[in-house]
Design a protein around this motif. Structure first.
Motif, short mmCIF file in Angstrom:
data_model
loop_
_atom_site.label_atom_id
_atom_site.label_comp_id
_atom_site.label_asym_id
_atom_site.label_seq_id
_atom_site.Cartn_x
_atom_site.Cartn_y
_atom_site.Cartn_z
N GLY A 11 11.70 95.76 -17.55
CA GLY A 11 10.46 95.22 -16.99
C GLY A 11 10.28 93.76 -17.35
O GLY A 11 9.81 92.95 -16.54
N ASN A 16 8.11 92.12 -14.38
CA ASN A 16 7.06 93.05 -13.98
C ASN A 16 6.23 93.41 -15.21
O ASN A 16 6.66 94.15 -16.10
CB ASN A 16 7.70 94.30 -13.36
N VAL A 17 5.01 92.87 -15.25
CA VAL A 17 4.13 93.06 -16.40
C VAL A 17 3.65 94.50 -16.50
O VAL A 17 3.48 95.04 -17.61
CB VAL A 17 2.92 92.08 -16.30
N THR A 18 3.45 95.17 -15.38
CA THR A 18 2.96 96.55 -15.39
C THR A 18 3.96 97.47 -16.10
O THR A 18 3.57 98.28 -16.95
CB THR A 18 2.73 97.04 -13.95
N ILE A 19 5.22 97.36 -15.75
CA ILE A 19 6.24 98.20 -16.39
C ILE A 19 6.34 97.85 -17.88
O ILE A 19 6.48 98.75 -18.72
CB ILE A 19 7.61 98.01 -15.69
N LEU A 21 3.92 96.74 -19.84
CA LEU A 21 2.75 97.30 -20.52
C LEU A 21 2.84 98.83 -20.65
O LEU A 21 2.48 99.40 -21.69
CB LEU A 21 1.47 96.91 -19.79
N ILE A 22 3.33 99.49 -19.62
CA ILE A 22 3.46 100.95 -19.68
C ILE A 22 4.46 101.34 -20.77
O ILE A 22 4.21 102.27 -21.54
CB ILE A 22 3.88 101.51 -18.31
#
Length: 166
Positions: A11, A16-19, A21-22
């Motif tokens: 990520g 990709n910040v969402t991946i 953070l997850i």
């Protein structure tokens, strides 16, 4: 943990910040669960009741004892006797939180001595994070030599026959 870390790295590389953070949340939750398990398993996990058994040397003795889970969680317990003359009715058992488990034991001691046979227990927490091993001795075994028993039996017989004659 390795998969969550690898996804986080991918990520980050992909931007990709969402991946990212997850994966960070997953790693933190796994670390929190591991810390919780370490905290829970720091004390005594299992207790057993001490059972007294008297048996003749070379003869088979049967006994049942209880294992008490002192934690809040279900533990999977793997049991292995340390002596070759001790057999257990079950080598794997699950005991619920603050629950009791029952286990049968068959002993055939070759020599006449007082001893406490050791059972090695390996416990696995419900999430599979930690293994913890403990040696326990739930049996106070008194082995009577056959010659001593024969002498006692002969004395008892002579006492009974002596009383009948008078």
């Amino acid at each position: 943990a390795f998969t969550a870390s690898a996804v986080g790295v991918l990520g980050f590389l992909a931007g990709n910040v969402t991946i990212l953070l997850i994966s960070a949340v997953l790693i933190l939750s796994l670390l929190a669960r591991l810390g919780h398990v370490l905290f829970i398993t720091r004390g005594t996990l299992l207790t057993t009741d001490l059972v007294l058994l008297r048996v003749l040397a070379g003869e088979e003795g049967h006994v049942e004892f209880r294992i008490r889970n002192e934690t809040l969680y279900t533990l999977r317990i793997f049991l292995t006797p340390a002596n070759s003359w001790v057999n257990l009715s079950n080598n794997v058992m699950r005991v619920g939180g603050h629950g009791l488990g029952s286990l049968g034991m068959v002993v055939t001691p070759p020599l006449a001595v007082s001893r406490r046979p050791v059972i090695r227990t390996m416990m696995l927490d419900p999430w599979g994070f930690l293994w913890k091993g403990v040696d326990t001795s739930p049996l106070d075994l008194r082995v009577i030599p056959k010659a001593l028993y024969a002498a006692w039996l002969a004395r008892r017989y002579l006492e009974q026959t002596g009383r009948q004659d008078t």
